[in-house]
Write a protein that holds these residues in place. Structure first.
Motif, PDB file in Angstrom:
ATOM      1  N   VAL A  95      -4.595  -3.917  -5.009  1.00 13.12           N
ATOM      2  CA  VAL A  95      -3.573  -3.063  -4.390  1.00 13.12           C
ATOM      3  C   VAL A  95      -4.011  -1.611  -4.316  1.00 13.12           C
ATOM      4  O   VAL A  95      -3.531  -0.851  -3.464  1.00 13.12           O
ATOM      5  N   MET A  96      -4.923  -1.207  -5.194  1.00  9.84           N
ATOM      6  CA  MET A  96      -5.473   0.150  -5.144  1.00  9.84           C
ATOM      7  C   MET A  96      -6.744   0.111  -4.309  1.00  9.84           C
ATOM      8  O   MET A  96      -7.740  -0.501  -4.709  1.00  9.84           O
ATOM      9  N   GLN A  97      -6.700   0.755  -3.153  1.00 12.10           N
ATOM     10  CA  GLN A  97      -7.807   0.635  -2.202  1.00 12.10           C
ATOM     11  C   GLN A  97      -7.901   1.883  -1.339  1.00 12.10           C
ATOM     12  O   GLN A  97      -6.898   2.566  -1.094  1.00 12.10           O
ATOM     13  N   GLY A  98      -9.096   2.182  -0.902  1.00 12.51           N
ATOM     14  CA  GLY A  98      -9.272   3.212   0.108  1.00 12.51           C
ATOM     15  C   GLY A  98      -8.991   2.642   1.478  1.00 12.51           C
ATOM     16  O   GLY A  98      -8.813   1.443   1.650  1.00 12.51           O
ATOM     17  N   GLY A  99      -8.952   3.522   2.492  1.00 12.31           N
ATOM     18  CA  GLY A  99      -8.821   3.031   3.860  1.00 12.31           C
ATOM     19  C   GLY A  99      -7.414   2.974   4.393  1.00 12.31           C
ATOM     20  O   GLY A  99      -7.170   2.319   5.423  1.00 12.31           O
ATOM     21  N   ALA A 100      -6.450   3.594   3.695  1.00 11.55           N
ATOM     22  CA  ALA A 100      -5.073   3.687   4.199  1.00 11.55           C
ATOM     23  C   ALA A 100      -4.400   2.338   4.377  1.00 11.55           C
ATOM     24  O   ALA A 100      -3.464   2.202   5.161  1.00 11.55           O
ATOM     25  N   GLY A 101      -4.876   1.301   3.657  1.00 10.32           N
ATOM     26  CA  GLY A 101      -4.276  -0.020   3.760  1.00 10.32           C
ATOM     27  C   GLY A 101      -4.974  -0.945   4.727  1.00 10.32           C
ATOM     28  O   GLY A 101      -4.513  -2.066   4.970  1.00 10.32           O
ATOM     29  N   THR A 102      -6.125  -0.518   5.278  1.00  5.78           N
ATOM     30  CA  THR A 102      -6.854  -1.367   6.228  1.00  5.78           C
ATOM     31  C   THR A 102      -7.242  -2.701   5.606  1.00  5.78           C
ATOM     32  O   THR A 102      -7.165  -3.754   6.253  1.00  5.78           O
ATOM     33  N   SER A 103      -7.650  -2.679   4.339  1.00  4.77           N
ATOM     34  CA  SER A 103      -8.051  -3.926   3.672  1.00  4.77           C
ATOM     35  C   SER A 103      -6.866  -4.874   3.542  1.00  4.77           C
ATOM     36  O   SER A 103      -7.027  -6.096   3.656  1.00  4.77           O
ATOM     37  N   THR A 104      -5.687  -4.329   3.293  1.00  6.69           N
ATOM     38  CA  THR A 104      -4.486  -5.167   3.221  1.00  6.69           C
ATOM     39  C   THR A 104      -4.180  -5.778   4.579  1.00  6.69           C
ATOM     40  O   THR A 104      -3.896  -6.978   4.694  1.00  6.69           O
ATOM     41  N   ASN A 105      -4.241  -4.965   5.623  1.00  5.74           N
ATOM     42  CA  ASN A 105      -3.977  -5.459   6.974  1.00  5.74           C
ATOM     43  C   ASN A 105      -4.983  -6.536   7.358  1.00  5.74           C
ATOM     44  O   ASN A 105      -4.618  -7.577   7.926  1.00  5.74           O
ATOM     45  N   MET A 106      -6.254  -6.310   7.041  1.00  4.72           N
ATOM     46  CA  MET A 106      -7.284  -7.300   7.391  1.00  4.72           C
ATOM     47  C   MET A 106      -7.142  -8.569   6.571  1.00  4.72           C
ATOM     48  O   MET A 106      -7.403  -9.669   7.074  1.00  4.72           O
ATOM     49  N   ASN A 107      -6.740  -8.451   5.311  1.00  2.00           N
ATOM     50  CA  ASN A 107      -6.496  -9.645   4.507  1.00  2.00           C
ATOM     51  C   ASN A 107      -5.441 -10.514   5.197  1.00  2.00           C
ATOM     52  O   ASN A 107      -5.598 -11.741   5.321  1.00  2.00           O
ATOM     53  N   ALA A 108      -4.376  -9.865   5.695  1.00  2.00           N
ATOM     54  CA  ALA A 108      -3.328 -10.602   6.411  1.00  2.00           C
ATOM     55  C   ALA A 108      -3.854 -11.165   7.725  1.00  2.00           C
ATOM     56  O   ALA A 108      -3.624 -12.338   8.055  1.00  2.00           O
ATOM     57  N   ASN A 109      -4.564 -10.346   8.499  1.00  2.00           N
ATOM     58  CA  ASN A 109      -5.101 -10.813   9.782  1.00  2.00           C
ATOM     59  C   ASN A 109      -5.982 -12.043   9.607  1.00  2.00           C
ATOM     60  O   ASN A 109      -5.877 -13.008  10.365  1.00  2.00           O
ATOM     61  N   GLU A 110      -6.862 -12.010   8.613  1.00  2.00           N
ATOM     62  CA  GLU A 110      -7.827 -13.098   8.439  1.00  2.00           C
ATOM     63  C   GLU A 110      -7.172 -14.368   7.914  1.00  2.00           C
ATOM     64  O   GLU A 110      -7.485 -15.477   8.387  1.00  2.00           O
ATOM     65  N   VAL A 111      -6.264 -14.241   6.959  1.00  2.00           N
ATOM     66  CA  VAL A 111      -5.583 -15.428   6.439  1.00  2.00           C
ATOM     67  C   VAL A 111      -4.759 -16.089   7.542  1.00  2.00           C
ATOM     68  O   VAL A 111      -4.808 -17.315   7.723  1.00  2.00           O
ATOM     69  N   ILE A 112      -4.002 -15.283   8.269  1.00  2.00           N
ATOM     70  CA  ILE A 112      -3.169 -15.828   9.354  1.00  2.00           C
ATOM     71  C   ILE A 112      -4.048 -16.448  10.434  1.00  2.00           C
ATOM     72  O   ILE A 112      -3.760 -17.544  10.942  1.00  2.00           O
TER      73      ILE A 112
END
Length: 469
Positions: A95-112
């Motif tokens: 949950v602590m990440q650089g990139g303004a949440g890009t890694s979170t968004n990509m995690n969702a994009n890739e799983v979906i």
């Protein structure tokens, strides 16, 4: 042995476990961010919120003729599976990440995307058939997806916290009724003041909690404003002119939340003031809870050498060296929760200030801190209600004894004897250890009948007409 598939991005190729629903960008984030040790899967509401956003985006793009219906249908089904609780273990980014949440968004994009590929009859990673960016992330940017999802999740968390606070308020109110006839001494600056009832004290704490439920509800209303359609900086680049309206309508329909689109998406993409305001209310809740717990600890102090007006339910042995000692462990842990929430408020304040130009990249720590504060406060309220407040008993005789021997009773004599004469009586009582009642009677200032009426504690706990003639 673990089998891998090869995926690539703009930086090159990466091995991804063949069974994983996440992809190359998620794997890079896993390698980069070993920070909190807490994965996105720890926050199911955030995952569900991301699913709602991706579902609404897919439906909006399809209705606008931008996304093939078969692709949209598969994306929607994958999102619905996430909403049912499936594949949450695939949200593995810290949950602590650089990139303004890009890694979170990509995690969702890739799983979906990979689940949607399976539903279409393809293999994970066959991105030529369905792509995590071109299709799942169509008309979107992390900069509108992440804050919108964060706000949806926060609204749901706020509602749960408000329920817990109402539960605690009810526990205090019940004790207020139970202790309505227990006369005790009120105190200011830790010194004797004037009589009150223990019920008034507990009822007041319930009112304090109730006021903060209202403040939290007010703060929640501001969280409903989202910036979907802003894409990168609020100008809506790469989005259809009707996309913002359409995707917002889809989100309202699927979440049943009264979400509204910001009137200025450029402002909304960089402004994190709503988080500062929400955190400020959480700090207010924490400060009040901590104050109440301080009071509980003081009033239960003893049992022989303290105030000892109330008994907290014994929860565990309190010492490894002092036999029989029992500590106020529940109020103590709530105090510590309050300290953590105040610290999180400072983190949120600094993170909000740290934004530059068209984006605040510090939203991950803002979201993490808000979730942590609300989760701890919710559990603290429930624990305080069930493991402490509901089991509190009153030491009625002790309360009455302290009232009858208190010099604070002299305050009731002011309307009849005046401030200076009343002060003289208080000083003599302090010096001699005598009672206010006996000194007044001895000096002949008032008759016994008058004193019995004036110094009766039950007559001091509410406004009363005084005939001075």
């Amino acid at each position: 042995m673990v089998k891998y598939r090869i995926e690539h991005d703009s930086l090159g190729e990466v091995q991804v476990p063949v069974d994983a629903y996440y992809g190359v960008q998620t794997k890079r984030a896993m390698d980069n961010f070993h920070i909190s040790g807490i994965q996105l899967s720890h926050y199911p509401r955030l995952i569900n919120a991301l699913a709602y956003v991706k579902l609404a985006a897919s439906d909006a793009n399809s209705s606008l003729g931008l996304l093939d219906e078969d692709k949209s249908r598969a994306i929607s089904r994958a999102c619905e599976e996430l909403l049912s609780g499936k594949l949450h273990d695939q949200f593995v980014v810290d949950v602590m990440q650089g990139g303004a949440g890009t890694s979170t968004n990509m995690n969702a994009n890739e799983v979906i995307c990979n689940r949607a590929l399976e539903l279409m009859g393809y293999q994970k990673g066959e991105y030529d058939k369905l792509h995590p960016l071109n299709d799942v992330n169509m008309s979107q940017s992390t900069n509108d997806v992440y804050p919108s999802a964060l706000k949806i999740a926060l609204i749901l968390e706020i509602r749960e916290l408000m329920d817990a606070m109402r539960y605690l308020k009810k526990a205090f109110a019940a004790k207020g009724t139970e202790f309505a006839d227990v006369i005790k001494m009120g105190r200011t600056q830790l010194q004797d003041a004037v009589p009150m009832t223990l019920g008034q004290e507990f009822s007041a704490w319930g009112v304090m909690i109730g006021e903060d439920v209202q403040r939290l509800d007010e703060a929640q209303s501001l969280v409903h404003e989202i910036n979907m359609g802003a894409t990168a900086i609020g100008t809506g680049l790469n989005a259809h002119p009707d996309y913002t309206r359409t995707v917002t309508e889809k989100l309202v329909e699927s979440t049943t939340l009264q979400l509204v689109s910001s009137p200025d998406l450029v402002e909304a993409t960089q402004d994190t003031g709503v988080y500062v305001q929400l955190s400020g209310v959480l700090k207010r809740v924490a400060v009040k809870l901590s104050k109440i717990c301080n009071d509980l600890r003081l009033l239960s102090s003893g049992p022989r050498c303290g105030v000892n007006e109330i008994n907290l339910p014994p929860m565990q042995p309190g010492s490894t060296i002092m036999p029989g000692k029992v500590n106020p462990v529940i109020p103590e842990v709530v105090n510590q929760v309050a300290f953590a929430v105040v610290g999180n408020d400072m983190t949120i304040t600094m993170a909000s200030e740290a934004g530059q130009l068209e984006l605040n990249v510090m939203e991950p720590v803002i979201g993490y801190s808000l979730f942590q504060s609300m989760n701890m406060l919710r559990r603290a309220c429930l624990t305080l209600a069930d493991s402490c407040v509901s089991g509190i008993t009153a030491n009625r005789d002790r309360c009455r004894e302290m009232v009858e021997h208190s010099i604070g009773l002299v305050t009731a004599l002011n309307p009849f004897l005046g401030y200076e004469k009343s002060t003289e009586i208080a000083k003599e009582a302090m010096k001699t250890g005598g009672s206010v009642y006996a000194i007044v009677l001895e000096k002949g200032y008032l008759s016994q009948e008058e004193l019995d009426d004036i110094l009766r504690p039950e007559n001091m706990i509410k406004p009363r007409y005084i005939n001075r003639s």
